[in-house]
Write a protein that holds these residues in place. Structure first.
Motif, short mmCIF file in Angstrom:
data_model
loop_
_atom_site.label_atom_id
_atom_site.label_comp_id
_atom_site.label_asym_id
_atom_site.label_seq_id
_atom_site.Cartn_x
_atom_site.Cartn_y
_atom_site.Cartn_z
N TRP A 44 0.79 -1.22 0.00
CA TRP A 44 0.00 0.00 0.00
C TRP A 44 0.83 1.28 0.00
O TRP A 44 0.28 2.37 0.11
CB TRP A 44 -0.94 0.02 1.22
N GLY A 45 2.14 1.16 -0.11
CA GLY A 45 3.01 2.34 -0.12
C GLY A 45 3.02 3.01 -1.48
O GLY A 45 3.83 2.68 -2.36
N LEU A 46 2.12 3.92 -1.67
CA LEU A 46 1.91 4.57 -2.96
C LEU A 46 3.17 5.30 -3.44
O LEU A 46 3.84 5.97 -2.64
CB LEU A 46 0.76 5.57 -2.83
N GLN A 47 3.49 5.17 -4.72
CA GLN A 47 4.63 5.89 -5.28
C GLN A 47 4.27 6.42 -6.66
O GLN A 47 3.39 5.91 -7.34
CB GLN A 47 5.87 4.99 -5.37
N THR A 48 4.98 7.48 -7.05
CA THR A 48 4.83 8.05 -8.39
C THR A 48 5.99 7.58 -9.24
O THR A 48 7.15 7.70 -8.84
CB THR A 48 4.81 9.59 -8.33
N THR A 49 5.68 7.01 -10.40
CA THR A 49 6.73 6.57 -11.33
C THR A 49 6.61 7.37 -12.62
O THR A 49 5.53 7.86 -12.97
CB THR A 49 6.61 5.07 -11.64
N ARG A 50 7.72 7.48 -13.34
CA ARG A 50 7.74 8.25 -14.58
C ARG A 50 8.34 7.42 -15.70
O ARG A 50 9.33 6.72 -15.50
CB ARG A 50 8.51 9.55 -14.39
N ALA A 51 7.71 7.52 -16.86
CA ALA A 51 8.19 6.78 -18.03
C ALA A 51 8.03 7.65 -19.26
O ALA A 51 7.19 8.56 -19.30
CB ALA A 51 7.41 5.48 -18.20
N GLN A 52 8.84 7.36 -20.26
CA GLN A 52 8.76 8.07 -21.53
C GLN A 52 8.47 7.05 -22.62
O GLN A 52 9.15 6.03 -22.73
CB GLN A 52 10.08 8.78 -21.82
N ALA A 53 7.43 7.32 -23.40
CA ALA A 53 7.06 6.43 -24.50
C ALA A 53 7.43 7.09 -25.81
O ALA A 53 6.84 8.12 -26.19
CB ALA A 53 5.57 6.13 -24.45
N GLU A 54 8.41 6.53 -26.50
CA GLU A 54 8.81 7.05 -27.81
C GLU A 54 7.96 6.38 -28.88
O GLU A 54 7.99 5.16 -29.05
CB GLU A 54 10.29 6.78 -28.05
N LEU A 55 7.17 7.20 -29.58
CA LEU A 55 6.12 6.69 -30.44
C LEU A 55 6.31 7.14 -31.89
O LEU A 55 6.13 8.32 -32.21
CB LEU A 55 4.76 7.17 -29.94
N PRO A 56 6.67 6.22 -32.78
CA PRO A 56 6.75 6.57 -34.20
C PRO A 56 5.39 7.05 -34.70
O PRO A 56 4.36 6.46 -34.42
CB PRO A 56 7.15 5.24 -34.87
N GLY A 57 5.40 8.15 -35.43
CA GLY A 57 4.17 8.66 -35.99
C GLY A 57 3.37 9.56 -35.08
O GLY A 57 2.30 10.04 -35.47
N LEU A 58 3.84 9.78 -33.84
CA LEU A 58 3.12 10.67 -32.93
C LEU A 58 3.05 12.08 -33.54
O LEU A 58 4.07 12.63 -33.96
CB LEU A 58 3.82 10.73 -31.58
N PRO A 59 1.86 12.68 -33.61
CA PRO A 59 1.76 14.04 -34.17
C PRO A 59 2.62 15.04 -33.39
O PRO A 59 2.75 14.93 -32.16
CB PRO A 59 0.27 14.36 -34.02
N GLN A 60 3.19 15.99 -34.10
CA GLN A 60 4.12 16.95 -33.51
C GLN A 60 3.51 17.67 -32.30
O GLN A 60 4.18 17.89 -31.29
CB GLN A 60 4.53 17.98 -34.57
N GLY A 61 2.25 18.03 -32.39
CA GLY A 61 1.63 18.78 -31.32
C GLY A 61 1.53 18.02 -30.02
O GLY A 61 1.35 18.62 -28.95
N PHE A 62 1.65 16.70 -30.06
CA PHE A 62 1.53 15.88 -28.85
C PHE A 62 2.89 15.45 -28.31
O PHE A 62 2.96 14.66 -27.36
CB PHE A 62 0.65 14.66 -29.11
N ASP A 63 3.96 15.94 -28.90
CA ASP A 63 5.30 15.67 -28.37
C ASP A 63 5.42 16.35 -27.00
O ASP A 63 5.22 17.55 -26.88
CB ASP A 63 6.36 16.21 -29.32
N GLY A 64 5.70 15.58 -25.96
CA GLY A 64 5.76 16.11 -24.60
C GLY A 64 4.44 16.04 -23.85
O GLY A 64 4.37 16.47 -22.69
N PHE A 65 3.41 15.51 -24.48
CA PHE A 65 2.09 15.36 -23.85
C PHE A 65 2.21 14.41 -22.66
O PHE A 65 2.78 13.33 -22.76
CB PHE A 65 1.12 14.80 -24.89
N THR A 66 1.66 14.82 -21.51
CA THR A 66 1.83 14.04 -20.28
C THR A 66 0.51 13.42 -19.85
O THR A 66 -0.51 14.11 -19.73
CB THR A 66 2.37 14.92 -19.14
#
Length: 298
Positions: A44-66
């Motif tokens: 039950w020890g809640l934690q925040t994790t972070r990941a980066q998904a590199e996506l071929p074809g992702l529209p430019q405007g969504f680069d950095g979308f969280t």
């Protein structure tokens, strides 16, 4: 000392050291208490994790979308009114929040949904798809849950899609109900065909509860999939990953993090709660997570 006394002294047994059983008992109790605290923290020890998904074809405007990805809460509340969970989500200032199923296990847990749903929708646009545990409660409970979420500002995607716009770019956000749902419901393949008919050529992000169906989603042509269901493999081992799948198979694939299969990418959340199924009601080296996923052009 007489000769007799000397002879008796020669054969006198050495005095044994006194043992202290209470000390040993106290040490064992301390170790047991420490182990119980550690195990509870793992579950039950809640934690925040972070990941980066590199996506071929992702529209430019969504680069950095969280995106904050929540899954498999199973009716648990982190703080009164889910305050602790909401605080962690709010701290990330996400562009989008997604909840990929198994929000509740029992109908009585519907009581905790409004505060959580209102809190999430006040932070960022929030979307939800069903998991297998909601459908196990019956279709009536699922309808009630969907209604509560919608009334509190969360968008429910039931084999549906929407188009998101950002920075002059567009992408499709789609969501499928869990296969435990209606037998005649739209399949992921049929939904993909509808998307191509209505929004051809757009990058498509799919919300789907079951991580172990990634092969099906990839074959259907979804570009990016976000799932839960696997609980991180219950126990996570260094250099190995998840130990047990939800179908009780050992060393299952796709249990946590980012994966690629052909032209598709999958992100799997380890989830937030524990369920009552034997061997799945705990976590080891696998704490519950608030996953923060940043999309990047691949």
């Amino acid at each position: 000392m007489t000769a007799t006394e000397r002879e008796g002294a020669a054969y006198r047994r050495p005095r044994r050291k006194r043992r202290h059983p209470l000390r040993w008992l106290a040490a064992l109790l301390i170790l047991a208490a420490a182990g119980a605290v550690w195990f509870h923290w793992q579950c039950w020890g809640l934690q925040t994790t972070r990941a980066q998904a590199e996506l071929p074809g992702l529209p430019q405007g969504f680069d950095g979308f969280t995106i904050v990805h929540l899954s498999d809460l199973h009716g648990h509340q982190y703080g009164e009114g889910s305050r602790d969970l909401l605080d962690r989500v709010r701290a990330e200032s996400p562009d989008l929040i997604v909840v990929t199923g198994d929000l509740i296990d029992q109908k009585s847990q519907l009581e905790m949904v409004p505060a959580l749903a209102r809190g999430l929708s006040a932070i960022a646009p929030a979307y939800y798809v069903t998991g297998n545990h909601e459908w196990a409660l019956g279709s009536g409970a699922v309808r009630e849950l969907k209604d509560v979420l919608a009334q509190c500002g969360v968008t429910v995607l039931s084999n549906q899609y929407e188009i998101l716009e950002r920075g002059g770019s567009r992408l499709v956000l789609a969501g499928v109900d869990d296969p435990n749902g209606r037998a005649d419901q739209t399949t992921p393949e049929e939904l993909r065909a509808q998307i191509e008919a209505g929004a051809p050529g757009l990058f498509t992000l799919l919300l789907a509860h079951r991580n172990d169906h990634f092969g099906q989603y990839a074959a259907a042509g979804y570009h990016f999939v976000m799932s839960g269901h696997g609980h991180g493999g219950i126990v996570r081992l260094p250099f190995v990953g998840g130990l047990m799948g939800t179908n009780r198979q050992f060393f299952p694939p796709w249990t946590a993090g980012v994966y690629r299969l052909g032209n598709s990418t999958l992100f799997v959340s380890r989830g937030l709660g524990n369920n009552t199924v034997p061997f799945q009601g705990f976590r080891v080296f696998n704490r519950p997570e608030v996953a923060v996923v940043t999309l990047k052009r691949g």
